[in-house]
Design an enzyme around this catalytic site. Structure first.
Site: not given
Length: 299
Positions: A56, A75, A78, A96, A98, A129, A133
């Protein structure tokens, strides 16, 4: 909010760990590698290079600016994913848009997932794992599922087997990542539930999404009430049914009905609908009677 602060502190701690030249982490077997795999690390943007093989190349400037504004307020929701290439040097794998928007927003650091040599199985185990949680919010779980797809190339069927969840459950989590970032943040912070998010995602327009989200928060709406709002909105988009045809005032005069009955020598039934259309039913009692009526019609 305390959870978010804890994560940020952890990210900064790992960042300092990666800057220790005497204990540079190069493979999954190196000291402290287990602390990096599967975790979010805050990296300096200047230490990240764009992947030269990134297919891209065109990014909508207006869209980037909108994302930059969102990042200033909320903020980076992801984290990006990078590959460690050398000491304190990284190459972008995904995110990219972001990364570019973070630069526009004036950020010096960005949250990132770091891939290191031969970490594939370790990363898979860490993510599985992590999903198990109990203190994770729905968006964190969704991001873990997305990483298994993007970085390990697991299918939803394979993920279902690894994490012991139905494919439909995994799909429902992944759909949350299509929500507006403000709504994703609301889910992470506990302002709304996953059930609210699943209802809102059925609306494609993100402005409408955020409008409904604000209404949920301000009015403390339940999931069922949210579903009703979404349904009403979707119903409003459906094409309006054609207006009812004009009704007719046409009525068969009793005299006309008598004329028809006398002509055919049978009790003729005449019906008229509200739109003025109707039908005439002529009864007959035998084949001979039927033939008699046919002769009358032929004249």
């Amino acid at each position: 909010m305390a959870q978010a602060i804890k994560k940020q502190a952890l990210g900064r701690g790992l960042s300092a760990l990666l800057k220790d030249p005497d204990n540079d982490i190069k493979t999954v077997s190196d000291k402290n590698a287990d602390k990096v795999v599967g975790n979010i690390v805050e990296l300096e943007i200047d230490a990240i290079e764009i992947n030269p093989f990134q297919p891209r190349s065109n990014f909508n400037e207006e869209s980037l600016q909108e994302l930059a504004t969102s990042i200033k307020e909320l903020g980076v929701i992801q984290p990006i994913t990078v590959r460690k290439t050398d000491f304190n040097k990284y190459q972008l794998i995904s995110g990219e848009r972001r990364l570019r928007a973070s630069k526009l927003a004036g950020l010096n650091v960005v949250p990132a997932y770091i891939r290191i040599a031969n970490d594939n199985e370790s990363l898979t185990m860490a993510l599985v794992e992590n999903i198990q949680r109990h203190d994770l919010d729905p968006i964190e779980i969704a991001l873990s599922y997305q990483r298994l797809i993007d970085e390990i190339q697991l299918t939803q069927e394979q993920m279902s087997e690894r994490v012991g969840k139905k494919r439909s459950t995994i799909a429902n989590y992944l759909r949350l990542l299509k929500l507006d970032p403000i709504i994703q943040t609301g889910i992470r912070d506990g302002f709304i539930s996953m059930g609210h998010g699943r209802a809102i995602i059925n609306i494609e327009n993100q402005d409408i999404q955020t409008s409904i989200y604000q209404k949920i928060v301000s009015q403390n709406l339940s999931v069922r009430e949210t579903e009703a709002i979404v349904k009403n909105y979707q119903d409003s988009l459906k094409p309006k049914s054609a207006s009812n045809p004009k009704t007719s005032n046409f009525v068969i005069p009793a005299e006309a009905n008598k004329v028809i009955t006398d002509y055919f020598g049978a009790k003729v039934e005449v019906k008229v609908a509200g739109n003025g259309k109707g039908k005439i039913s002529i009864p007959f009692h035998s084949e001979e009677d039927f033939n008699r009526i046919i002769k009358l019609i032929k004249g």
